[in-house]
Scaffold this motif. Structure first.
Motif, PDB file in Angstrom:
ATOM      1  N   CYS A 183     -77.405 -23.160  -9.462  1.00 10.24           N
ATOM      2  CA  CYS A 183     -78.508 -23.285  -9.992  1.00 10.24           C
ATOM      3  C   CYS A 183     -79.046 -24.680  -9.641  1.00 10.24           C
ATOM      4  N   LEU A 184     -79.656 -25.090  -8.447  1.00 12.53           N
ATOM      5  CA  LEU A 184     -79.930 -26.745  -8.453  1.00 12.53           C
ATOM      6  C   LEU A 184     -81.051 -27.196  -9.606  1.00 12.53           C
ATOM      7  N   PRO A 185     -80.633 -28.083 -10.635  1.00  8.33           N
ATOM      8  CA  PRO A 185     -82.058 -28.948 -11.480  1.00  8.33           C
ATOM      9  C   PRO A 185     -82.927 -29.256 -10.625  1.00  8.33           C
ATOM     10  N   LYS A 186     -84.396 -29.165 -10.905  1.00  3.44           N
ATOM     11  CA  LYS A 186     -85.032 -28.993 -10.585  1.00  3.44           C
ATOM     12  C   LYS A 186     -87.036 -29.191 -11.935  1.00  3.44           C
ATOM     13  N   VAL A 187     -87.297 -30.662 -11.939  1.00  9.22           N
ATOM     14  CA  VAL A 187     -88.058 -31.378 -12.838  1.00  9.22           C
ATOM     15  C   VAL A 187     -90.023 -30.901 -12.107  1.00  9.22           C
ATOM     16  N   VAL A 188     -90.391 -30.132 -12.541  1.00  5.43           N
ATOM     17  CA  VAL A 188     -91.414 -29.770 -11.248  1.00  5.43           C
ATOM     18  C   VAL A 188     -92.601 -29.462 -12.221  1.00  5.43           C
ATOM     19  N   HIS A 189     -92.295 -29.113 -13.535  1.00  7.09           N
ATOM     20  CA  HIS A 189     -93.621 -28.896 -14.460  1.00  7.09           C
ATOM     21  C   HIS A 189     -93.846 -30.591 -15.281  1.00  7.09           C
TER      22      HIS A 189
ATOM     23  N   TYR B 239     -67.879 -20.013 -20.896  1.00  2.00           N
ATOM     24  CA  TYR B 239     -68.690 -21.161 -21.461  1.00  2.00           C
ATOM     25  C   TYR B 239     -69.139 -22.426 -20.521  1.00  2.00           C
ATOM     26  N   VAL B 240     -70.173 -22.038 -20.396  1.00  2.00           N
ATOM     27  CA  VAL B 240     -71.509 -22.907 -19.947  1.00  2.00           C
ATOM     28  C   VAL B 240     -71.414 -24.079 -20.645  1.00  2.00           C
ATOM     29  N   GLN B 241     -70.570 -25.409 -18.872  1.00  2.00           N
ATOM     30  CA  GLN B 241     -70.887 -26.525 -19.129  1.00  2.00           C
ATOM     31  C   GLN B 241     -72.911 -26.446 -19.592  1.00  2.00           C
ATOM     32  N   ASN B 242     -73.630 -27.545 -19.583  1.00  2.00           N
ATOM     33  CA  ASN B 242     -74.962 -27.863 -19.657  1.00  2.00           C
ATOM     34  C   ASN B 242     -74.936 -29.340 -19.737  1.00  2.00           C
ATOM     35  N   TRP B 243     -74.288 -30.813 -19.826  1.00  2.00           N
ATOM     36  CA  TRP B 243     -74.531 -31.758 -20.420  1.00  2.00           C
ATOM     37  C   TRP B 243     -75.013 -32.302 -18.858  1.00  2.00           C
ATOM     38  N   GLU B 244     -74.164 -32.377 -17.719  1.00  2.00           N
ATOM     39  CA  GLU B 244     -74.349 -33.419 -16.676  1.00  2.00           C
ATOM     40  C   GLU B 244     -76.155 -32.779 -16.061  1.00  2.00           C
ATOM     41  N   ASP B 245     -76.350 -31.303 -15.747  1.00  2.00           N
ATOM     42  CA  ASP B 245     -77.843 -30.588 -14.926  1.00  2.00           C
ATOM     43  C   ASP B 245     -78.910 -31.015 -16.570  1.00  2.00           C
ATOM     44  N   LEU B 246     -78.446 -31.179 -17.381  1.00  2.00           N
ATOM     45  CA  LEU B 246     -79.345 -31.488 -17.815  1.00  2.00           C
ATOM     46  C   LEU B 246     -79.646 -33.174 -18.745  1.00  2.00           C
ATOM     47  N   GLN B 247     -79.640 -34.000 -18.126  1.00  2.00           N
ATOM     48  CA  GLN B 247     -79.514 -35.179 -18.323  1.00  2.00           C
ATOM     49  C   GLN B 247     -81.463 -35.498 -18.010  1.00  2.00           C
ATOM     50  N   PRO B 248     -81.919 -35.175 -16.922  1.00  2.00           N
ATOM     51  CA  PRO B 248     -83.468 -35.874 -16.720  1.00  2.00           C
ATOM     52  C   PRO B 248     -84.188 -35.054 -17.732  1.00  2.00           C
ATOM     53  N   GLU B 249     -85.124 -35.952 -18.458  1.00  2.00           N
ATOM     54  CA  GLU B 249     -85.559 -36.053 -19.668  1.00  2.00           C
ATOM     55  C   GLU B 249     -86.720 -35.080 -19.377  1.00  2.00           C
ATOM     56  N   GLY B 250     -87.318 -34.491 -18.366  1.00  2.00           N
ATOM     57  CA  GLY B 250     -88.754 -33.797 -17.900  1.00  2.00           C
ATOM     58  C   GLY B 250     -87.941 -32.124 -17.744  1.00  2.00           C
ATOM     59  N   MET B 251     -86.838 -32.297 -18.784  1.00  2.00           N
ATOM     60  CA  MET B 251     -85.563 -31.189 -19.095  1.00  2.00           C
ATOM     61  C   MET B 251     -86.448 -31.168 -19.782  1.00  2.00           C
ATOM     62  N   TYR B 252     -87.349 -31.378 -20.953  1.00  2.00           N
ATOM     63  CA  TYR B 252     -86.997 -31.323 -22.103  1.00  2.00           C
ATOM     64  C   TYR B 252     -88.759 -31.311 -22.701  1.00  2.00           C
ATOM     65  N   ARG B 253     -89.050 -30.654 -23.560  1.00  2.00           N
ATOM     66  CA  ARG B 253     -90.272 -30.940 -24.433  1.00  2.00           C
ATOM     67  C   ARG B 253     -91.270 -32.257 -24.739  1.00  2.00           C
ATOM     68  N   TRP B 254     -91.845 -31.948 -25.154  1.00  2.00           N
ATOM     69  CA  TRP B 254     -92.550 -33.715 -26.157  1.00  2.00           C
ATOM     70  C   TRP B 254     -91.333 -33.568 -27.362  1.00  2.00           C
ATOM     71  N   ASP B 255     -90.735 -32.725 -28.180  1.00  2.00           N
ATOM     72  CA  ASP B 255     -90.454 -33.567 -28.794  1.00  2.00           C
ATOM     73  C   ASP B 255     -88.492 -33.727 -28.710  1.00  2.00           C
ATOM     74  N   GLY B 256     -88.199 -33.668 -26.980  1.00  2.00           N
ATOM     75  CA  GLY B 256     -87.027 -34.244 -26.905  1.00  2.00           C
ATOM     76  C   GLY B 256     -85.560 -33.869 -27.211  1.00  2.00           C
ATOM     77  N   LEU B 257     -86.026 -32.583 -28.021  1.00  2.00           N
ATOM     78  CA  LEU B 257     -85.207 -31.796 -28.620  1.00  2.00           C
ATOM     79  C   LEU B 257     -84.963 -30.756 -27.677  1.00  2.00           C
ATOM     80  N   HIS B 258     -85.791 -29.513 -27.263  1.00  2.00           N
ATOM     81  CA  HIS B 258     -85.903 -28.314 -26.710  1.00  2.00           C
ATOM     82  C   HIS B 258     -86.356 -28.286 -25.517  1.00  2.00           C
ATOM     83  N   LEU B 259     -85.718 -27.973 -24.731  1.00  2.88           N
ATOM     84  CA  LEU B 259     -86.055 -28.215 -23.096  1.00  2.88           C
ATOM     85  C   LEU B 259     -87.414 -27.603 -23.327  1.00  2.88           C
TER      86      LEU B 259
END
Length: 274
Positions: A232-238, A176-196
């Motif tokens: 795997c440090l979360p980074k928002v660069v795009h 099981y992979v924990q994704n809750w904490e490191d996928l909090q930044p809104e920049g991790m999501y595309r325009w629909d706010g649903l997919h990465l």
């Protein structure tokens, strides 16, 4: 870095406001019949020995939008937008027969909340799907993420994550992979706010590759998967994918939408005819 566009925030607000109606529709009118989704999974790829023995990404639209940026060049994606856990599990025996996966990255469960499926039922469906996969094949289940549009389901998502983590700990081939904490930044999501976004998938690629490192034991993989911020440090660069719905024409094309909704239409037609 440019921020999220007004059009993106407007879509997210609209989706949030529409969620109760969508949930009612999918729960009471368009109840899923997994057999209707079987063909959509089957049509995702051709067939042949070159597809067998690879890393396979299996599940819903999170796999679909992963296309073109998989963790490895040899990976195969088998994902259908809108698929719920029963649909994925129903196809699992054929998935194993067709692909003989070396390892599986499984994504699914979030769509089930729109069908008002309880977290315990989602886990039972997942167990049924995992039972079709050889116990020697590692299955990496990606925990649900805090999507910007899905706030009303957060409590259920976290309950599902807890149940999946507990199940993985007692199952010989599941991580099981924990994704809750490191996928909090809104920049991790595309325009629909649903997919990465690209950044979100970059993070997932790092996680998958780290967890499939040769020689990594199941015990160590499980421990690592619960906290991967060092590896795997979360980074928002795009910013491109978060910028505007206009940049996502492929996802919104009528033909693509019609194909994605084909199983839903088949299910609804059958239900209304009864």
């Amino acid at each position: 870095m440019p921020g999220r566009s007004a059009a993106s925030w407007a879509f997210i607000a609209f989706f949030k406001a529409s969620s109760p109606a969508i949930q009612s529709l999918l729960t009471h009118v368009m109840t899923h019949r997994p057999a209707n989704w079987w063909r959509s999974f089957e049509n995702k790829n051709g067939e042949g020995p070159d597809l067998r023995g690879r890393l396979c990404l299996f599940g819903d639209s999170d796999v679909h939008f992963w296309e073109g940026r998989y963790p490895t060049a040899e990976a195969v994606g088998v994902g259908v937008s809108g698929a719920e856990m029963p649909d994925i599990a129903f196809y699992a025996p054929r998935f194993v027969e067709k692909y003989a996966p070396q390892a599986v990255v499984w994504l699914g469960g979030a769509n089930d909340f729109f069908a008002s499926r309880a977290p315990t039922d989602i886990v039972e469906q997942f167990k049924a799907g995992v039972a079709a996969i050889p116990s020697t094949t590692r299955v990496i289940y990606m925990g649900t993420k805090p999507e910007l549009v899905s706030v009303r389901f957060y409590a259920g998502y976290q309950e599902l994550n807890t149940l999946m983590r507990d199940y993985a700990e007692e199952t010989p081939n599941v991580v099981y992979v924990q994704n809750w904490e490191d996928l909090q930044p809104e920049g991790m999501y595309r325009w629909d706010g649903l997919h990465l976004s690209q950044d979100g998938y970059d993070l997932w690629n790092c996680k998958v590759n780290a967890l499939l490192r040769p020689g990594l034991s199941l015990v160590d993989a499980r421990r690592l998967a619960l906290n991967m911020t060092t590896a795997c440090l979360p980074k928002v660069v795009h910013a491109a994918e978060a910028a505007s719905p206009a940049t996502q024409a492929k996802a919104l094309s009528p033909l693509a939408l019609a194909e994605a909704l084909r199983p839903v239409v088949a299910t609804a037609s059958g239900r209304l005819a009864r």
